[in-house]
Structures are given as C-alpha cells and as structure tokens.
Design a protein around this motif. Structure first.
Motif, PDB file in Angstrom:
ATOM      1  N   GLN A 167      14.098  -9.123  -6.739  1.00 42.75           N
ATOM      2  CA  GLN A 167      15.178  -8.137  -6.752  1.00 42.75           C
ATOM      3  C   GLN A 167      16.386  -8.618  -6.038  1.00 42.75           C
ATOM      4  OE1 GLN A 167      14.286  -4.022  -5.756  1.00 42.75           O
ATOM      5  NE2 GLN A 167      16.474  -3.677  -5.208  1.00 42.75           N
ATOM      6  N   ASP A 168      16.119  -9.000  -4.753  1.00 33.79           N
ATOM      7  CA  ASP A 168      17.220  -9.667  -4.092  1.00 33.79           C
ATOM      8  C   ASP A 168      17.974 -10.828  -4.391  1.00 33.79           C
ATOM      9  OD1 ASP A 168      16.581  -7.589  -2.098  1.00 33.79           O
ATOM     10  OD2 ASP A 168      15.590  -8.895  -0.842  1.00 33.79           O
ATOM     11  N   HIS A 169      17.200 -11.668  -5.150  1.00 29.28           N
ATOM     12  CA  HIS A 169      17.964 -12.970  -5.681  1.00 29.28           C
ATOM     13  C   HIS A 169      18.158 -12.900  -7.068  1.00 29.28           C
ATOM     14  CE1 HIS A 169      17.675 -14.564  -1.686  1.00 29.28           C
ATOM     15  NE2 HIS A 169      16.509 -13.946  -1.614  1.00 29.28           N
ATOM     16  N   HIS A 170      18.198 -11.729  -7.588  1.00 33.66           N
ATOM     17  CA  HIS A 170      18.437 -11.467  -9.074  1.00 33.66           C
ATOM     18  C   HIS A 170      17.363 -12.466  -9.913  1.00 33.66           C
ATOM     19  CE1 HIS A 170      21.573  -9.536  -7.631  1.00 33.66           C
ATOM     20  NE2 HIS A 170      22.015 -10.303  -6.749  1.00 33.66           N
ATOM     21  N   GLY A 171      16.161 -12.536  -9.716  1.00 36.14           N
ATOM     22  CA  GLY A 171      15.216 -13.302 -10.408  1.00 36.14           C
ATOM     23  C   GLY A 171      14.719 -12.789 -11.953  1.00 36.14           C
ATOM     24  N   LEU A 172      15.446 -11.733 -12.155  1.00 35.64           N
ATOM     25  CA  LEU A 172      15.335 -10.856 -13.490  1.00 35.64           C
ATOM     26  C   LEU A 172      16.495 -10.408 -14.041  1.00 35.64           C
ATOM     27  CD1 LEU A 172      15.254  -7.631 -12.875  1.00 35.64           C
ATOM     28  CD2 LEU A 172      13.436  -8.356 -11.136  1.00 35.64           C
ATOM     29  N   GLN A 173      16.321 -10.435 -15.439  1.00 35.63           N
ATOM     30  CA  GLN A 173      17.520  -9.808 -16.162  1.00 35.63           C
ATOM     31  C   GLN A 173      16.840  -8.776 -16.998  1.00 35.63           C
ATOM     32  OE1 GLN A 173      20.320 -12.230 -17.678  1.00 35.63           O
ATOM     33  NE2 GLN A 173      20.282 -13.482 -16.162  1.00 35.63           N
ATOM     34  N   ALA A 213      10.744 -15.935  -1.142  1.00 31.45           N
ATOM     35  CA  ALA A 213       9.576 -15.392  -0.883  1.00 31.45           C
ATOM     36  C   ALA A 213       8.465 -16.007   0.141  1.00 31.45           C
ATOM     37  CB  ALA A 213       8.626 -14.832  -2.123  1.00 31.45           C
ATOM     38  N   SER A 214       8.621 -17.277   0.076  1.00 24.12           N
ATOM     39  CA  SER A 214       7.616 -18.111   0.802  1.00 24.12           C
ATOM     40  C   SER A 214       8.359 -18.224   2.178  1.00 24.12           C
ATOM     41  CB  SER A 214       7.686 -19.371   0.199  1.00 24.12           C
ATOM     42  OG  SER A 214       8.955 -20.412   0.301  1.00 24.12           O
ATOM     43  N   GLY A 215       9.356 -17.562   2.201  1.00 23.48           N
ATOM     44  CA  GLY A 215       9.950 -17.618   3.787  1.00 23.48           C
ATOM     45  C   GLY A 215      11.055 -18.641   4.039  1.00 23.48           C
ATOM     46  N   GLN A 216      11.365 -19.453   3.185  1.00 26.14           N
ATOM     47  CA  GLN A 216      12.340 -20.609   3.218  1.00 26.14           C
ATOM     48  C   GLN A 216      13.697 -20.198   2.951  1.00 26.14           C
ATOM     49  OE1 GLN A 216      10.999 -24.290   1.139  1.00 26.14           O
ATOM     50  NE2 GLN A 216       9.554 -22.858   0.167  1.00 26.14           N
ATOM     51  N   PRO A 247       0.874  -1.261  -0.184  1.00 23.07           N
ATOM     52  CA  PRO A 247      -0.085   0.166   0.159  1.00 23.07           C
ATOM     53  C   PRO A 247       0.791   1.257   0.065  1.00 23.07           C
ATOM     54  CG  PRO A 247      -0.912  -1.648   1.519  1.00 23.07           C
ATOM     55  CD  PRO A 247       0.404  -2.113   1.099  1.00 23.07           C
ATOM     56  N   ASP A 248       2.089   1.415   0.554  1.00 24.56           N
ATOM     57  CA  ASP A 248       2.805   2.426   0.629  1.00 24.56           C
ATOM     58  C   ASP A 248       3.705   2.649  -0.652  1.00 24.56           C
ATOM     59  OD1 ASP A 248       4.880   0.409   0.809  1.00 24.56           O
ATOM     60  OD2 ASP A 248       5.513   1.221   2.687  1.00 24.56           O
ATOM     61  N   GLY A 249       3.458   1.663  -1.707  1.00 26.38           N
ATOM     62  CA  GLY A 249       4.062   1.734  -2.727  1.00 26.38           C
ATOM     63  C   GLY A 249       5.395   1.274  -3.010  1.00 26.38           C
ATOM     64  N   SER A 250       6.029   0.488  -1.573  1.00 29.00           N
ATOM     65  CA  SER A 250       7.040  -0.288  -1.879  1.00 29.00           C
ATOM     66  C   SER A 250       7.047  -1.743  -2.553  1.00 29.00           C
ATOM     67  CB  SER A 250       7.575  -0.455  -0.490  1.00 29.00           C
ATOM     68  OG  SER A 250       6.797  -1.300   0.629  1.00 29.00           O
ATOM     69  N   LEU A 251       7.822  -2.409  -3.063  1.00 22.30           N
ATOM     70  CA  LEU A 251       7.996  -3.603  -3.362  1.00 22.30           C
ATOM     71  C   LEU A 251       7.198  -4.824  -2.509  1.00 22.30           C
ATOM     72  CD1 LEU A 251      11.273  -4.073  -5.053  1.00 22.30           C
ATOM     73  CD2 LEU A 251       9.245  -3.349  -6.236  1.00 22.30           C
ATOM     74  N   ASN A 252       6.184  -5.472  -2.889  1.00 25.35           N
ATOM     75  CA  ASN A 252       5.855  -6.599  -2.039  1.00 25.35           C
ATOM     76  C   ASN A 252       6.882  -7.657  -1.629  1.00 25.35           C
ATOM     77  OD1 ASN A 252       5.543  -8.429  -4.080  1.00 25.35           O
ATOM     78  ND2 ASN A 252       3.613  -8.569  -4.360  1.00 25.35           N
ATOM     79  N   VAL A 253       6.685  -8.503  -1.000  1.00 23.76           N
ATOM     80  CA  VAL A 253       7.690  -9.513  -0.618  1.00 23.76           C
ATOM     81  C   VAL A 253       8.238 -10.388  -1.856  1.00 23.76           C
ATOM     82  CG1 VAL A 253       5.882 -11.517   0.110  1.00 23.76           C
ATOM     83  CG2 VAL A 253       8.293 -11.259   1.134  1.00 23.76           C
ATOM     84  N   ILE A 254       7.061 -10.754  -2.718  1.00 27.25           N
ATOM     85  CA  ILE A 254       7.712 -11.438  -4.164  1.00 27.25           C
ATOM     86  C   ILE A 254       8.815 -10.524  -4.975  1.00 27.25           C
ATOM     87  CG2 ILE A 254       6.757 -12.699  -6.124  1.00 27.25           C
ATOM     88  CD1 ILE A 254       4.266 -13.079  -4.465  1.00 27.25           C
ATOM     89  N   GLN A 255       8.232  -9.231  -5.140  1.00 29.28           N
ATOM     90  CA  GLN A 255       8.900  -8.405  -6.020  1.00 29.28           C
ATOM     91  C   GLN A 255      10.317  -8.110  -5.238  1.00 29.28           C
ATOM     92  OE1 GLN A 255       5.816  -5.302  -5.609  1.00 29.28           O
ATOM     93  NE2 GLN A 255       5.453  -5.488  -7.888  1.00 29.28           N
ATOM     94  N   GLN A 256      10.346  -8.014  -3.827  1.00 30.29           N
ATOM     95  CA  GLN A 256      11.679  -7.741  -3.267  1.00 30.29           C
ATOM     96  C   GLN A 256      12.281  -8.960  -3.444  1.00 30.29           C
ATOM     97  OE1 GLN A 256      12.431  -4.681  -2.011  1.00 30.29           O
ATOM     98  NE2 GLN A 256      14.572  -5.593  -2.282  1.00 30.29           N
TER      99      GLN A 256
END
Length: 161
Positions: free
Chosen positions: A93-99, A150-153, A81-90
């Motif tokens: 980003q954190d684990h380089h899941g995009l190029q 993102a699933s907390g694992q 809601p505050d515009g920040s990335l949700n846990v999946i999006q973050q």
C-alpha cells in the motif's frame, strides 16, 4: 465425492470434493476464501499462490485432495492478529505495489515466501523470485520496491515510477 480435511489459516476445515477439484476451487467455492484469485487456471500467472506446509504453491495447479492434512495459508490469513495489514501488505500500500489488485494476493503470498527464505533480498533476487507472477498494471517496479521495504531495507533511493 471424497472428504478432504486440512488446516486453513489456523482453522481445521473439511469438505466433500470431487477428485478433480483444484485447491483454488476448494478455497474459493467451498470455504468462501475468495482472496485467492484465479487468472489462468494453468499455473502461468501466479494470482492463486497460497502456502502449503510453508511453501508457495500455485493452487490452480494442485488438487484439493493433495492438500489432505496440510497446513494451508491464504491471503486472508496474512493480516496481523488485530486485523490490520501485515508488514508486506502495508508496504504494498505505502509503495503503490498494486493497481487493479488482481495479482496482488499472489504477489503478497510470493513475497512472504521469499522473505521467509531470504529476509533481505536484492532487487535482482526479488525479480527472479517473482518470475512466476504476472502483473499487467504496475510494471513490477513498485512491487519490487514494496518487497524491499517490507524486508526493512531503505528504499528512499529508489525513484517512484
């Protein structure tokens, strides 16, 4: 032209469309929600995945009129809601899941649907679920790692690739 109305990312929207207008086109061209990407227009690549009434759907394979009265969620509605990335999006980003990022909206939307169904999927379950999403850049390894994170694992044992 026929009027179609639906709720998109929590807001009621409507517009006049031709009967052949795809949901992906309605979102992109009528609502300017261009985060939903169209890669193939044949439901092969998964870049256009959105949620319709809580289910992951390839929006290039659904007519806008079929979404009449539906609750539609797009990548633009995934942020917190505050515009920040949700846990999946973050996690992506954190684990380089995009190029290049082209497949990323569809991957994130598919990941959200998977985690709703299965909050702690295994690597094999994630890979099976993503079979309908194509990525030409990452080789999927880091996408899978991001979804597991993102699933907390704990993913510290998974080597970066």
């Amino acid at each position: 032209m026929t009027q179609v109305s639906m709720t998109v990312n929590g807001k009621t929207v409507s517009g006049d469309v031709e009967g052949r207008t795809l949901l992906s086109s309605f979102l992109r061209d009528h609502l300017s929600l261009t985060g939903t990407h169209v890669g193939c227009d044949t439901a092969q690549c998964g870049a256009c995945v959105v949620h319709v009434n809580g289910e992951a759907v390839k929006s290039c394979n659904m007519l806008a009129l079929e979404a009449e009265g539906a609750d539609v969620g797009t990548i633009e509605g995934q942020a917190d809601p505050d515009g920040s990335l949700n846990v999946i999006q973050q996690a992506f980003q954190d684990h380089h899941g995009l190029q290049c990022g082209f497949c990323t909206p569809g991957m994130v939307m598919s990941a959200a649907a998977l985690l709703k169904e299965n909050p702690r999927p295994t690597e094999a379950e994630i890979r099976k679920y993503l079979e309908g999403n194509l990525c030409r850049c990452t080789g999927y390894h880091n996408i899978v790692k991001a979804i597991m994170a993102a699933s907390g694992q704990d993913v510290s044992h998974i080597a970066a690739e």
